[in-house]
Design a protein around this motif. Structure first.
Motif, short mmCIF file in Angstrom:
data_model
loop_
_atom_site.label_atom_id
_atom_site.label_comp_id
_atom_site.label_asym_id
_atom_site.label_seq_id
_atom_site.Cartn_x
_atom_site.Cartn_y
_atom_site.Cartn_z
N PHE B 53 0.55 -1.14 0.23
CA PHE B 53 -0.58 0.41 -0.06
C PHE B 53 1.10 1.23 0.33
O PHE B 53 1.90 1.00 0.89
CB PHE B 53 -1.26 0.08 1.09
CG PHE B 53 -2.21 1.15 1.53
CD1 PHE B 53 -2.95 1.32 0.14
CD2 PHE B 53 -1.67 2.14 2.11
CE1 PHE B 53 -3.75 2.60 0.63
CE2 PHE B 53 -2.64 3.13 2.08
CZ PHE B 53 -3.46 3.92 1.21
N ASP B 54 0.52 2.09 -0.97
CA ASP B 54 1.56 3.53 -1.02
C ASP B 54 2.75 3.52 -1.18
O ASP B 54 3.56 4.42 -0.69
CB ASP B 54 0.70 4.45 0.63
CG ASP B 54 1.82 5.54 0.37
OD1 ASP B 54 0.35 5.88 -0.99
OD2 ASP B 54 2.20 6.31 0.95
N TYR B 56 5.78 2.53 -3.66
CA TYR B 56 6.78 2.21 -4.81
C TYR B 56 8.05 1.45 -5.45
O TYR B 56 8.58 1.21 -6.28
CB TYR B 56 6.37 3.58 -6.66
CG TYR B 56 6.96 4.49 -5.97
CD1 TYR B 56 6.20 4.93 -4.81
CD2 TYR B 56 7.89 5.34 -5.51
CE1 TYR B 56 6.35 6.67 -4.40
CE2 TYR B 56 8.51 6.17 -5.45
CZ TYR B 56 7.90 6.96 -4.37
OH TYR B 56 7.50 8.66 -4.30
N GLU B 89 -7.96 0.80 -4.71
CA GLU B 89 -9.23 2.12 -4.58
C GLU B 89 -9.08 2.61 -3.54
O GLU B 89 -9.68 3.44 -3.59
CB GLU B 89 -10.56 1.12 -4.43
CG GLU B 89 -10.84 0.09 -3.60
CD GLU B 89 -12.16 -0.47 -3.64
OE1 GLU B 89 -12.78 0.23 -4.39
OE2 GLU B 89 -12.34 -1.10 -1.82
N ARG B 90 -8.36 2.37 -2.49
CA ARG B 90 -8.30 3.18 -1.87
C ARG B 90 -7.38 4.68 -1.29
O ARG B 90 -6.30 4.58 -2.33
CB ARG B 90 -7.91 2.50 -0.50
CG ARG B 90 -8.85 0.71 0.43
CD ARG B 90 -8.42 0.12 1.50
NE ARG B 90 -6.73 -0.61 0.56
CZ ARG B 90 -6.04 -1.05 1.44
NH1 ARG B 90 -6.68 -0.73 2.67
NH2 ARG B 90 -4.52 -1.63 1.00
N GLY B 91 -8.26 5.42 -1.34
CA GLY B 91 -6.71 6.37 -1.39
C GLY B 91 -8.01 7.79 -2.14
O GLY B 91 -8.25 7.29 -2.88
N TYR B 95 -3.96 11.28 -6.19
CA TYR B 95 -3.48 11.08 -5.28
C TYR B 95 -2.46 9.18 -6.67
O TYR B 95 -1.77 9.12 -6.40
CB TYR B 95 -3.30 10.94 -4.86
CG TYR B 95 -1.92 10.71 -3.13
CD1 TYR B 95 -0.64 10.95 -3.19
CD2 TYR B 95 -0.94 9.05 -2.95
CE1 TYR B 95 1.11 11.04 -2.37
CE2 TYR B 95 -0.43 8.50 -2.74
CZ TYR B 95 1.04 9.31 -2.23
OH TYR B 95 1.64 8.88 -1.95
N ASN B 96 -3.26 8.76 -6.67
CA ASN B 96 -2.83 7.88 -7.16
C ASN B 96 -2.75 7.50 -8.36
O ASN B 96 -2.31 6.38 -9.13
CB ASN B 96 -4.61 6.50 -6.24
CG ASN B 96 -5.13 5.83 -5.23
OD1 ASN B 96 -3.71 6.02 -4.58
ND2 ASN B 96 -5.80 5.73 -5.16
N LEU B 99 1.00 8.54 -8.41
CA LEU B 99 1.39 6.79 -7.89
C LEU B 99 1.59 5.77 -8.34
O LEU B 99 2.62 4.50 -8.32
CB LEU B 99 0.38 6.72 -6.35
CG LEU B 99 1.02 4.47 -5.86
CD1 LEU B 99 2.11 5.30 -5.23
CD2 LEU B 99 -0.27 4.80 -4.48
N GLU B 128 -5.78 4.50 -10.04
CA GLU B 128 -7.29 2.87 -9.16
C GLU B 128 -8.22 2.48 -10.17
O GLU B 128 -9.13 1.91 -10.19
CB GLU B 128 -8.16 3.47 -8.04
CG GLU B 128 -8.67 5.17 -8.10
CD GLU B 128 -9.33 5.25 -6.81
OE1 GLU B 128 -8.65 6.53 -5.61
OE2 GLU B 128 -10.54 5.06 -6.63
N TRP B 141 -7.21 -6.18 -3.62
CA TRP B 141 -6.91 -5.12 -3.05
C TRP B 141 -5.37 -4.71 -3.94
O TRP B 141 -4.20 -3.98 -4.35
CB TRP B 141 -6.42 -4.03 -1.43
CG TRP B 141 -8.14 -3.17 -1.56
CD1 TRP B 141 -8.97 -2.95 -2.51
CD2 TRP B 141 -8.35 -3.46 0.11
NE1 TRP B 141 -9.80 -2.58 -1.95
CE2 TRP B 141 -10.14 -3.11 -0.80
CE3 TRP B 141 -7.97 -3.64 1.38
CZ2 TRP B 141 -10.49 -2.39 -0.01
CZ3 TRP B 141 -8.77 -2.91 2.05
CH2 TRP B 141 -10.01 -2.50 2.47
#
Lengths: 437, 153
Positions: B53-54, B56, B89-91, B95-96, B99, B128, B141
């Protein structure tokens, strides 16, 4: 199409105060904010001639506006004692006791004259306790403009009570999911009049209004790679802005609508940049290697910029000068993930989204990060966007049910949450347009 | 004899008309606009790599996947491909987007380091927006936080 354009173009109305009563501005009516709501009756209007439905539509739109405002409790029409649509010899020739008996302190009533598709509408705000008219307006317009007339009077009522501009009749643009695509749509801020703007069969997202409230800048995959485009919301003509091989997203118009502030991710770097309206790079504002800088938002007056960056680990909210100097973190709300800042048009608060309580919630704080408040707590809530008068926030929310997002608005303090859309596939990322003139 | 020739000509006319209709149908489809984004697909020849998550970061698991992808690419020097960066899908969608671009770029950079030519590769982020697994749980996820290789030829 011509009809549509006519509806969308600037409404020409003659607006003037037509009652000359010296006592007009003298009243004890008090707005109590999000505390006690002001009970008001909004009955069907008197139809003096013609056969227009505006006598019902105008009070309905007005009632919805006053409900959304968070200042009023619009009394249930089923409780009204007075006959619906009752006419009298004079604007105050009614029995106030019919309204005080059901607890109304305020009352909006009026008269409609329909003549050859043209409406003449007189609207009055009454102080029931003092038994007098405190505000009166007359509007002329085409019969298709009943909604606009209602919104304009709602703004007058708000101005009367709060001394500030109302936001009724302004537009909210957003992304709507259609199949696996995302298209842009626009609606009135009361959730009505929704229409789809793009049909790109791709991804159209992160829209933001130009200063005149007619053009949206957004990120689109219509050329298969993400670039900035502009769309005219009246004729839907699209103009390409950037032609980069990287990702440009989160654009916002700068002073006079002459530049675009955006995030550009290209190669290893992700910067905040300024483009001119042709997509030429004017200036690079941030340059920290390897990090994500995204979602830049101007302060009112264009002197500072709030943005989201993961330069200190997870994404957090920062502010900086318009030159890119003087970067300060402002989000300190016990979350490792805060995004999507929005600077209040009043200048004093910044709203943002943080991961909290096992979901995503909206917060706001002073511009230095002090006095942080959590505004939402049910379901997932994201992407706050201020109303042009700084009194409300539009946002995307699951409204505590499942995972589908819809658009809602709430007052700046998190009270009076209203769901505006009811899509089964999802609406997100609202952009609030300017107050119509 | 004459009849056979007539039939042959008629056959050609029908064939030509058929082709014309097909072309017309195709161009009509294009005019209305076929999709500007691809369908989400799972890696086959070139394997997908997955992210936390979050993040790279190219971790050790990702490195070994990318090394075997690089071996195939070195044997198939004609193939060109797009590295797609994806998120769960979160966030926030915006921003995604960034990311996802970072994820695609991290993979691109790693393959460059393994000697894959820049002219064969490009990157794109879908944030996302193109989940492989549409469900809303940790299993979905973790599948959706990925870099995917779309072979162009």
């Amino acid at each position: 199409m011509i009809q549509t354009l006519r509806n969308m173009s600037v409404v020409v109305l003659s607006v003037f105060i037509f009652i000359s009563n010296t006592a007009i501005a003298q009243t004890d009516l008090v707005v109590r904010g999000s505390g006690r709501l002001y009970p008001i009756g909004v009955p069907q209007l008197c139809l003096q001639s013609g056969e227009t439905g505006a006598v019902r539509e105008i009070p309905e739109v007005l009632a919805r506006d006053l409900d959304i405002s968070g200042y009023f409790e619009v009394l249930n029409p089923n409780a009204y004692v007075e006959t619906p649509g009752k006419c009298a010899d004079s604007p105050d020739g009614y029995a106030y006791s019919d309204w005080s008996v059901i607890g109304a302190e305020g009352l909006v009533r009026g008269v409609v004259v329909e003549d050859d598709d043209e409406l003449k509408v007189q609207l009055f705000l009454h102080d029931v306790q003092k038994q007098k008219i405190v505000l009166g307006k007359e509007y002329d317009g085409h019969k298709t403009q009943a909604r606009e007339i209602a919104h304009r009077f709602a703004n007058e009522v708000m101005r009367f009570f709060t001394g500030e501009d109302g936001v009724f009749g302004s537009k909210i643009a957003f992304s709507t999911r259609i199949g696996r695509f995302k298209e842009l749509a626009v609606m009135d801020m009361d959730g009505t009049g929704e229409r789809q703007l793009t049909d790109e069969k791709g991804l159209a997202m992160s829209s933001s209004w130009g200063p005149a409230g007619q053009v949206l800048v957004y990120t689109s995959y219509r050329q298969r790679m993400p670039d900035l485009f502009m769309i005219n919301t009246l004729d839907r003509k699209v103009k390409r802005v950037t032609r980069g091989t990287g990702l440009e997203v989160g654009a916002q118009f700068g002073p006079d609508g002459k530049s675009l502030l955006a995030s550009q991710t290209f190669g290893k770097e992700s910067h905040l940049v300024l483009f001119d309206l042709e997509g030429r790079l004017k200036r690079r504002l941030t340059a920290v290697p390897g990090v994500i800088d995204v979602s830049p938002k101007w302060s009112p007056g264009f002197r500072k910029i709030a943005f989201c960056s993961n330069r200190s680990g997870g994404p957090q909210i920062f502010t900086m000068d318009a030159s890119g100097q003087n970067v300060k973190r402002i989000s300190f709300v016990k979350s490792n993930y805060c995004t999507s800042p929005a600077w209040s048009p009043l200048g004093d608060r910044i709203a943002f989204t943080c991961r909290a309580d096992g979901g995503f919630q909206i917060f706001s704080s002073n511009v230095d990060g002090s006095d942080a408040l959590q505004l939402t707590s049910v379901g997932n809530n994201e992407d706050p966007e201020w109303s042009p008068n700084g009194k409300y926030l539009a946002f995307s929310s699951t409204f505590g049910r499942g995972r589908t997002y819809n658009i809602g608005i709430m007052r700046y303090d998190g009270s009076n949450i209203k769901q505006l859309t009811n899509s089964r596939t999802g609406n997100m990322d609202p952009a609030w347009g300017p107050i119509p003139r | 004899m004459r009849l056979t020739r007539l039939l042959r000509v008629a056959g050609r006319v029908v064939l030509l008309a058929g082709i014309l209709m097909l072309v017309a149908a195709c161009s009509c489809r294009t005019k209305r606009g076929v999709a500007n984004i691809p369908m989400a697909e799972e890696g086959s020849i070139l394997k997908d790599v997955y992210f936390a998550f979050d993040s790279y970061d190219i971790d050790t698991t990702n490195r070994s996947i990318l090394q075997s992808n690089a071996m195939w690419l070195k044997e198939n020097t004609e193939s060109r491909f797009v590295v797609e960066g994806h998120c769960d899908e979160r966030g926030t969608p915006e921003y995604n987007m960034a990311l996802g671009q970072k994820r695609a770029q991290a993979v691109y950079d790693y393959l460059r380091g393994l000697g894959i030519g820049a002219s064969r590769m490009s990157t794109v982020s879908y944030g996302e927006e193109l989940p492989l697994d549409p469900r809303h749980n940790e299993v979905a996820w973790s599948k959706n936080r990925r870099a995917h290789f779309r072979i162009e030829r």
